[in-house]
Scaffold this active site. Structure first.
Site, PDB file in Angstrom:
ATOM      1  N   LYS A 303      78.334   8.391 -31.358  1.00 21.84           N
ATOM      2  CA  LYS A 303      77.477   7.448 -30.643  1.00 21.84           C
ATOM      3  C   LYS A 303      78.258   6.154 -30.552  1.00 21.84           C
ATOM      4  O   LYS A 303      78.535   5.521 -31.581  1.00 21.84           O
ATOM      5  CB  LYS A 303      76.159   7.235 -31.390  1.00 21.84           C
ATOM      6  CG  LYS A 303      75.238   6.183 -30.767  1.00 21.84           C
ATOM      7  CD  LYS A 303      73.951   6.031 -31.582  1.00 21.84           C
ATOM      8  CE  LYS A 303      73.019   4.987 -30.980  1.00 21.84           C
ATOM      9  NZ  LYS A 303      71.754   4.869 -31.731  1.00 21.84           N
ATOM     10  N   GLU A 307      73.112   0.668 -28.807  1.00 23.08           N
ATOM     11  CA  GLU A 307      72.220   0.142 -29.850  1.00 23.08           C
ATOM     12  C   GLU A 307      73.001  -0.457 -31.025  1.00 23.08           C
ATOM     13  O   GLU A 307      72.690  -0.244 -32.191  1.00 23.08           O
ATOM     14  CB  GLU A 307      71.272   1.246 -30.342  1.00 23.08           C
ATOM     15  CG  GLU A 307      70.366   1.760 -29.247  1.00 23.08           C
ATOM     16  CD  GLU A 307      69.362   2.788 -29.725  1.00 23.08           C
ATOM     17  OE1 GLU A 307      68.210   2.748 -29.254  1.00 23.08           O
ATOM     18  OE2 GLU A 307      69.725   3.644 -30.561  1.00 23.08           O
ATOM     19  N   ASP A 381      64.028   8.208 -23.586  1.00 21.00           N
ATOM     20  CA  ASP A 381      64.243   8.460 -25.018  1.00 21.00           C
ATOM     21  C   ASP A 381      63.193   9.393 -25.600  1.00 21.00           C
ATOM     22  O   ASP A 381      62.260   8.929 -26.257  1.00 21.00           O
ATOM     23  CB  ASP A 381      64.237   7.124 -25.773  1.00 21.00           C
ATOM     24  CG  ASP A 381      64.712   7.256 -27.212  1.00 21.00           C
ATOM     25  OD1 ASP A 381      65.228   8.322 -27.582  1.00 21.00           O
ATOM     26  OD2 ASP A 381      64.573   6.286 -27.967  1.00 21.00           O
ATOM     27  N   GLU A 409      59.517  11.886 -33.148  1.00 19.38           N
ATOM     28  CA  GLU A 409      59.552  10.428 -33.198  1.00 19.38           C
ATOM     29  C   GLU A 409      58.486   9.786 -32.323  1.00 19.38           C
ATOM     30  O   GLU A 409      57.885   8.784 -32.695  1.00 19.38           O
ATOM     31  CB  GLU A 409      60.945   9.945 -32.772  1.00 19.38           C
ATOM     32  CG  GLU A 409      61.087   8.444 -32.708  1.00 19.38           C
ATOM     33  CD  GLU A 409      62.470   8.003 -32.237  1.00 19.38           C
ATOM     34  OE1 GLU A 409      62.649   6.794 -32.035  1.00 19.38           O
ATOM     35  OE2 GLU A 409      63.365   8.868 -32.069  1.00 19.38           O
TER      36      GLU A 409
END
Length: 717
Positions: A303, A307, A381, A409
């Site tokens: 990644k 973020e 997401d 999530e």
């Protein structure tokens, strides 16, 4: 013994039995009660003959012994030679004797290296049953598939199965941290006890490998994508090696997340620039060090520049530079780089849904051949519902692997019953139209659309150290279903639900039929009470627990739910059509046309692509406001119906799991009402309209819902 001690002991024994059932997942191997099936199985499975002596073959033989003994209450005889008939023979292609190899020659042409054959054959006029493949791990897959036939009470007469996985990399992504917290984990702490490794091998590691092998998962990324460079130090690589040794006989490769800044953090370099010769050399040396310990190490998941994670853009480089540098480091050893496409930037004023496509699509054809770009199923997401990601089909020269989220999530964590294979199937069956009608996402993922050399599906794991692994008994079905769809992206979710229920609970049709229907409708119920008609990302922020459509005070616009629903007095929804951000243009013309037109856009995606008037007439004749409110109510009603179904199942299963699910459904029902009331009160400020008939009136105020805080909601890692 005193009465109190007797009661305590009785409760302890009962709890242990219950925990054991929960712990066994879908490998219960319950005893069969149907006399006809018992008779057929016993006559067909008198003995096991194993050709080969590898660790994997020993595991396969032991699994058959355990399964047959448990299912039939009959211990099969283990033989070394083929004598008589009705033997169950296992072994890989070239360990079989010449007679068997000859008899199965044409069958071996039907399978790939991981595929298996389960076949009834006549050998010298005597009936035999054989499970084979081109290697021992393939045989193990065949053994588990065979035991699934038994668990689901299928006939073993005249079997002729040749089955191969349609993707190369079928992998779990663990978002586990080195301190054993799990980001977005709702089932306890991480399985990996780094403090006790490498010398202490927990039985759970073996059981984890066994469960994954039973559904064809062949890889595991042990660490969080928000990576820690320490995992690449000798101290931790020794521990990773110990896990790799446990997993290897089950056909599972270990992968790690690579922190892009590791050369600085643990290598004493001044830069992590992928074009810097010292950096390139550092990664090559690190790869050599890892492969010396773990010869079958799978590679790295990365990644980067997302973020807050470091990446090549920190040095004025691009994703191709970063991925290819790492690809060169692992290429001599057969390693793979899985480079995530989940990127969005606070410096990019573009619609967040467009950013990954805009950033990655221009790189098509520029990545090394051992790089596979990992793309989430939707452009935002892991929402309860998203249209398929526009990158699928748009990079014909680059292998793309699917990333699904198994952990819930955005779907109520492990307290809500949501059968996710229904979501997975919806995405995989979506038509990209990139090469005309029938160019489904599944064909992109399995490589058949563009003849990609490497293919894969990743699932963000929902596994922790809870006794039942996943926090909710039915969340086990999502792990199971992910594995089955990774093996074959064309499987039907209802078939998967049927298999899982029979293997996990009961073969009684009075149980199977209503509970399977409940599972198949559960995902739509969650969409209805959380984000109907294309709403998305209106969860409370940070922990993503519960509704928070009012949140508007966060530093980055795209972190705020108001960014996504854009409710005002004129209507609600995000305009991604030509009159808005033009995100629809990222799809093939046929799909673009469908989504761009308010009248043809599927209503399930309506507010994803359009800002729509509160008075807009839906296809059922309701106004948008009334239709939205009725959808929220429908979701609540669906959970109530799930409760009614489950309350009638007590006589078919053990009381412990029955009561456990019963309590969890009660939580889900309360939280579905919370979602309905909080969202409708908030949106009502803008619509200015009364709730329609059939929608229950909230018993709390909007200010009450806004005041709720959850500083210790699980899963923040």
């Amino acid at each position: 013994m005193t009465l109190s001690r007797f009661v305590f002991l009785f409760v302890l024994i009962s709890f242990s039995a219950s925990a054991q059932k929960d712990y066994k997942l879908w490998l219960q191997y319950n005893k069969i009660t149907n006399p006809e099936i018992v008779s057929e199985y016993k006559s067909s499975l008198k003995s096991i003959i194993s050709f080969g002596n590898s660790e994997t073959l020993k595991i396969a033989t032991k699994e058959l012994e355990t399964g047959i003994l448990s299912i039939l209450d009959q211990k099969p005889e283990i033989k070394k030679e083929i004598e008589g008939e009705n033997n169950l023979i296992i072994g890989s292609q070239f360990s079989l004797n010449s007679d068997l190899q000859k008899a199965l020659q044409s069958d071996f042409e039907k399978i790939n290296n991981e595929g298996f054959i389960i076949k009834s054959i006549a050998l010298k006029n005597k009936k035999q049953l054989i499970i084979t493949g081109k290697n021992d791990v393939a045989v193990l897959y065949g053994v588990f598939s065979f035991l699934r036939l038994m668990q689901t009470n299928k006939s073993l007469k005249d079997l002729n199965i040749a089955d191969s996985p349609k993707t190369n990399i079928r992998i779990l992504n663990h978002w586990d941290n080195l301190d054993r917290t799990v980001e977005r984990g709702y089932a306890g702490f991480s399985l990996w006890n780094w403090q006790k490794l490498p010398d202490f091998i927990d039985q759970r590691y073996i059981d984890y490998a066994r469960a994954n092998a039973s559904i064809g998962i062949n890889g595991t990324v042990l660490t969080n994508v928000n990576a820690n460079a320490l995992i690449l130090t000798p101290q931790y690589l020794e521990k990773v090696e110990a896990l790799a040794n446990v997993f290897r006989p089950y056909g599972i490769k270990v992968y790690l997340t690579a922190r892009f800044s590791a050369p600085i953090e643990i290598g004493n370099l001044k830069t992590a620039d992928p074009k810097d010769p010292e950096v390139m050399n550092w990664w090559k040396n690190k790869a050599t060090e890892i492969y010396k310990r773990i010869p079958d190490f799978g590679g790295f998941l990365v990644k980067a520049n997302s973020e807050g994670q470091p990446g090549p853009q920190n040095y004025g480089r691009d994703h191709v530079d970063g991925a290819n540098m790492l690809a060169d480091a692992v290429a001599p050893f057969g390693g793979v780089i899985m480079w995530r496409a989940f990127v969005y930037s606070e410096h990019d004023a573009n619609d967040r849904a467009k950013q990954a496509y805009a950033e990655f699509q221009p790189y098509d054809g520029k990545f090394k051949e051992n790089v596979i770009v990992q793309v989430k199923n939707g452009a935002i997401d892991f929402q309860p519902r998203e249209p398929f990601h526009p990158l699928f089909g748009a990079m014909p020269k680059t292998p793309l692997m699917m990333e699904f989220q198994i952990t819930q999530e955005y779907l109520g964590f492990s307290t809500h019953l949501v059968f996710l294979p229904k979501l997975f199937q919806e995405v995989l069956a979506s038509d990209t139209y990139q090469k005309g009608k029938g160019s489904t996402v599944a064909k992109v993922v399995d490589g058949s659309l563009y003849n990609n050399k490497i293919t894969g599906i990743a699932g963000v794991a929902n596994i922790g150290n809870d006794l039942n692994w996943t926090g909710h008994p039915f969340a086990q079905a999502n792990w199971y279903g992910f594995g089955r769809l990774a093996w074959n992206p064309y499987l039907d979710a209802e078939v998967i639900a049927d298999e899982w229920l029979r293997s996990t609970f009961s073969n009684d049709e009075n149980f199977i039929k209503p509970v399977k229907k409940m599972m198949m409708e559960s995902r739509e119920a969650v969409v209805n009470y959380m984000t109907p008609l294309g709403l998305h990302h209106i969860m409370d922020t940070g922990h993503h627990y519960g509704p928070g459509p009012w949140v508007s005070n966060l530093s980055r616009p795209e972190w705020n739910p108001v960014y996504y629903h854009k409710a005002d007095k004129n209507g609600i929804g995000f305009d991604r059509s030509k009159t808005g951000t033009n995100a629809t243009a990222q799809y093939a013309p046929e799909v673009e046309k469908l989504f761009d037109n308010l009248e043809t856009c599927p209503e399930k995606d309506l507010l994803w692509f359009h800002h729509v008037s509160w008075d807009y007439k839906l296809k059922n004749g309701q106004t948008l406001w009334n239709g939205l409110a009725l959808k929220y109510q429908e979701g609540v009603n669906q959970v109530a119906a799930m409760q009614d179904v489950w309350n009638k199942t007590g006589k078919y299963i053990d009381s412990e799991r029955f009561h456990e699910v019963q309590m969890l459904l009660e939580i889900q029902y309360k939280e579905a009402k919370w979602w309905r009331d909080a969202c409708l009160l908030y949106f009502q400020q803008y619509s200015g309209k009364e709730l329609p008939l059939g929608v229950e009136k909230p018993t709390q105020t909007l200010d009450y819902f806004k005041s709720l805080k959850f500083p210790f909601a699980p899963g923040n890692g």
